[in-house]
Scaffold this active site. Structure first.
Site, PDB file in Angstrom:
ATOM      1  CB  SER A   1      14.872  10.685 -19.488  1.00 22.01           C
ATOM      2  OG  SER A   1      15.606   9.627 -20.081  1.00 22.01           O
TER       3      SER A   1
ATOM      4  CG  HIS B   1      13.882  23.653  -9.028  1.00 20.61           C
ATOM      5  ND1 HIS B   1      12.714  23.088  -8.565  1.00 20.61           N
ATOM      6  CD2 HIS B   1      14.710  22.618  -9.299  1.00 20.61           C
ATOM      7  CE1 HIS B   1      12.834  21.773  -8.547  1.00 20.61           C
ATOM      8  NE2 HIS B   1      14.041  21.465  -8.992  1.00 20.61           N
TER       9      HIS B   1
ATOM     10  CB  CYS C   1      18.743   6.519 -19.918  1.00 23.27           C
ATOM     11  SG  CYS C   1      19.112   6.799 -18.178  1.00 23.27           S
TER      12      CYS C   1
END
Length: 269
Positions: A113, A118, A141
């Site tokens: 994971s 950003h 996951c």
């Protein structure tokens, strides 16, 4: 997941939450616009973003494997954290659609994971409108949903407009070989938002239930103009100027919310 459901091996479902957070501001002069960009770069530099994402990792009960971070020239920053599962004491029912903490530790098991952010600060030299955007992805996951981190992340930024996408991909098998394409109940991302968040935002859903794809857009209902004037105070503007700036801010927010340019003034909410 239903306690009576027994899986064959690991839960292979991938749950991805992606969203953009927009912070709008007004900086009248070129100097104030440059100062705004510098302020955002300092406020949300790579170190600060790493702190935020590390707290997200704690919220969803994950373990940090690796951190990559970078500040950019002339502005902006990125952080990526690889995470893995580990047990946390306590219990929580992840099959229920409920708001996550802001923040508290949550039980969870993850593997393969990641969490990324950003940032994109920018300012228009003519209009004075400055817009800061943060793109965030939380992908996990296993049995836990990244939606548990949603409220914390929204309240970690000055969020005027938020667009969110949540998707569950892949499948996991039970011991009888039957495929399961989702392991929790959800009909809207709004199910995972705290009530105080719902009170202050207008929201629109665009969902494709049969594909386990959910999309929600949020727009701030109202704001105090004094909090949006960077480097200046309300007393330095005339009533007409404040009215014009308020309309320009609303227009910027609504153009982002509706994903289209508007030529005849702000659209009704």
């Amino acid at each position: 997941m239903n306690d009576e459901l027994r899986l064959h091996g690991f839960n292979n479902l991938t749950k991805s939450l992606s969203f953009n957070i927009y912070d709008i501001n007004f900086a009248k002069t070129e100097q104030h616009q440059n100062e705004y960009i510098a302020y955002i770069d300092e406020m949300y530099n790579a170190d600060r973003l790493t702190e935020i994402l590390t707290q997200v990792t704690d919220i969803i009960g994950a373990n940090v494997l690796n951190v990559a971070r970078q500040d950019y020239e002339p502005h902006g920053a990125s952080v990526t954290i690889l995470i893995s599962e580990y047990p946390v004491e306590g219990e929580e029912d992840y099959s229920q659609a409920s708001p996550g903490p802001m923040p508290e530790t949550v039980v969870g098991h993850l593997d393969k994971s990641h969490i990324t952010v950003h940032t994109y600060p920018e300012s228009h030299p003519d209009s004075g409108i400055s817009t800061f955007r943060a793109d965030i992805d939380v992908s996990t996951c296993g049995v836990i949903s990244p939606l548990k981190a949603l409220n914390f992340l929204i309240h970690s930024f000055d969020s005027d407009v938020v667009t969110m996408d949540y998707r569950v991909r892949g499948f996991t098998r039970d011991v009888d070989g039957r495929k399961h394409y989702i392991d929790h109940e959800i009909n809207s991302i709004q199910n995972f938002l705290a009530e105080d968040t719902k009170q202050i935002y207008e929201m629109i859903d665009v969902n494709i239930y049969q594909e386990n794809i959910f999309h929600t857009k949020m727009l701030l209902k109202e704001f105090n103009i004094e909090n949006y004037l960077f480097g200046r105070s309300v007393s330095e503007f005339s009533e007409d100027e404040l009215d014009s700036i308020t309309k320009a801010l609303w227009r910027e927010m609504q153009e982002i919310f509706y994903s289209r340019n508007m030529s005849n003034g702000p659209a009704p909410v």
